[in-house]
Write a protein that holds these residues in place. Sequence first.
Motif, PDB file in Angstrom:
ATOM      1  N   VAL A   1       6.931 -14.445 -39.242  1.00 47.43           N
ATOM      2  CA  VAL A   1       6.222 -14.874 -37.781  1.00 47.43           C
ATOM      3  C   VAL A   1       7.208 -15.434 -36.977  1.00 47.43           C
ATOM      4  O   VAL A   1       7.324 -15.450 -35.645  1.00 47.43           O
ATOM      5  N   VAL A   2       8.516 -15.869 -37.490  1.00 45.95           N
ATOM      6  CA  VAL A   2       9.648 -16.343 -36.706  1.00 45.95           C
ATOM      7  C   VAL A   2      10.129 -15.285 -35.604  1.00 45.95           C
ATOM      8  O   VAL A   2      10.453 -15.452 -34.539  1.00 45.95           O
ATOM      9  N   PHE A   3      10.157 -13.893 -36.399  1.00 48.86           N
ATOM     10  CA  PHE A   3      10.497 -12.779 -35.528  1.00 48.86           C
ATOM     11  C   PHE A   3       9.685 -12.697 -34.266  1.00 48.86           C
ATOM     12  O   PHE A   3      10.159 -11.956 -33.244  1.00 48.86           O
ATOM     13  N   SER A   4       8.471 -12.986 -34.384  1.00 47.87           N
ATOM     14  CA  SER A   4       7.617 -12.938 -33.150  1.00 47.87           C
ATOM     15  C   SER A   4       7.995 -13.630 -32.000  1.00 47.87           C
ATOM     16  O   SER A   4       7.679 -13.360 -30.760  1.00 47.87           O
ATOM     17  N   LEU A   5       9.006 -14.744 -32.263  1.00 51.23           N
ATOM     18  CA  LEU A   5       9.589 -15.448 -31.025  1.00 51.23           C
ATOM     19  C   LEU A   5      10.856 -14.553 -30.183  1.00 51.23           C
ATOM     20  O   LEU A   5      11.012 -14.889 -29.173  1.00 51.23           O
ATOM     21  N   GLY A   6      11.109 -13.410 -30.957  1.00 48.42           N
ATOM     22  CA  GLY A   6      12.153 -12.525 -30.307  1.00 48.42           C
ATOM     23  C   GLY A   6      11.298 -11.569 -29.237  1.00 48.42           C
ATOM     24  O   GLY A   6      11.851 -10.901 -28.502  1.00 48.42           O
TER      25      GLY A   6
END
Lengths: 213, 213
Positions: free
Chosen positions: B130-135
């Motif tokens: 889910v952190v990659f969605s911050l990119g």
Amino acid sequence: MTSGQAAVPAPVRSDTDPGGPGTREPRTGDPGTGDAGTGRDAILRAARRAFTQRPYADVTIRGIAADAKVSPSLVVKHFGRKEELFNTVADFGPAAAELFDAPLPVLGRHMVVTLVRHRRTLQSDPLLRVVFSLGNRDERSLLRDRFQEQVTDALAARLTGRERTLRAELIAGHLIGLGATLGLHRSGAGADATPEHLADLYAPALQALIDGS
Amino acid sequence: MTSGQAAVPAPVRSDTDPGGPGTREPRTGDPGTGDAGTGRDAILRAARRAFTQRPYADVTIRGIAADAKVSPSLVVKHFGRKEELFNTVADFGPAAAELFDAPLPVLGRHMVVTLVRHRRTLQSDPLLRVVFSLGNRDERSLLRDRFQEQVTDALAARLTGRERTLRAELIAGHLIGLGATLGLHRSGAGADATPEHLADLYAPALQALIDGS
């Protein structure tokens, strides 16, 4: 992207761009100053995207220039060659100095308050961009190496007692996780909480690992 | 990528690919089975990359197929249309069910041990993608929305006492941070520690937030 000084909850774009403003220098104040149409900020953003998301060997000045919509020579003029540009982008030193600038007995609280204030003031997270390097399929990442040296190892060197490295790794995890959850829950309860209240709830975890108790 | 059952520290590729194996189903055992040259795993990896890194509207079956080096019709054959494929990729439900499957008084420890075992067995993190969605530079992210529903809100609903949503957000942060730091420090002290020892050091933070004390 360059309004900089808002002391309110992180705006929508806070973490959306690994090359977002404020990640370069935690103390520069307004991250928008210094660009003035020179393309400097656009180059920095493009460089952060490139170095966090691709293996070092695959990054080129030409590619960064194209992404920033400037000429390769302008990139070199502002930042020097690839190695120097990497060193600018990958520098966690100022963030670590700021985060670790407190005596050990109160360091946990200081780290949480400092991280939250940094996020809200500079509209960017001081550490979170290292996580984007996990999207890089390369076996090694110089950005991860730099993080380990400047954040984890630096913290371990300040700790006393047993398992300093493991405790430092876990403290780094708590800090990254705080930035991640505040970024993920942009209009959540954490966005409305004061830095001090977040520290009340989140800092004891860090302090226990600092104390080694 | 498909050795699956190693009970040793996460291998080099553990977090390097937001579409890595094992993120689809926490209980499937060997995440490599079921592909057998059909391109199924390649499609899932390509779909995870696409949906985590780009706005939903910009993702196309054609693009995923090209990335996976298969035909668009094969993507549809295996997973259905875009919405169904998204639902497969974005499903944090099985991971949340596994992580939260313990009584409240021991839930902190259960979450840490389960997350670490999941990482080591399936060579992938149950939540970290889910952190990659911050990119993703989009204002909204359906992946983040799904995470909030299936992880944060589900956890908040299990808690009692004050500030349940804030506490759930911070617990989610601790869990994401643990996966992140284990991914970042691949040959670090955390890689050598047992799940139980990591829980000794890391779980008290989660348990304090669960208890609301």
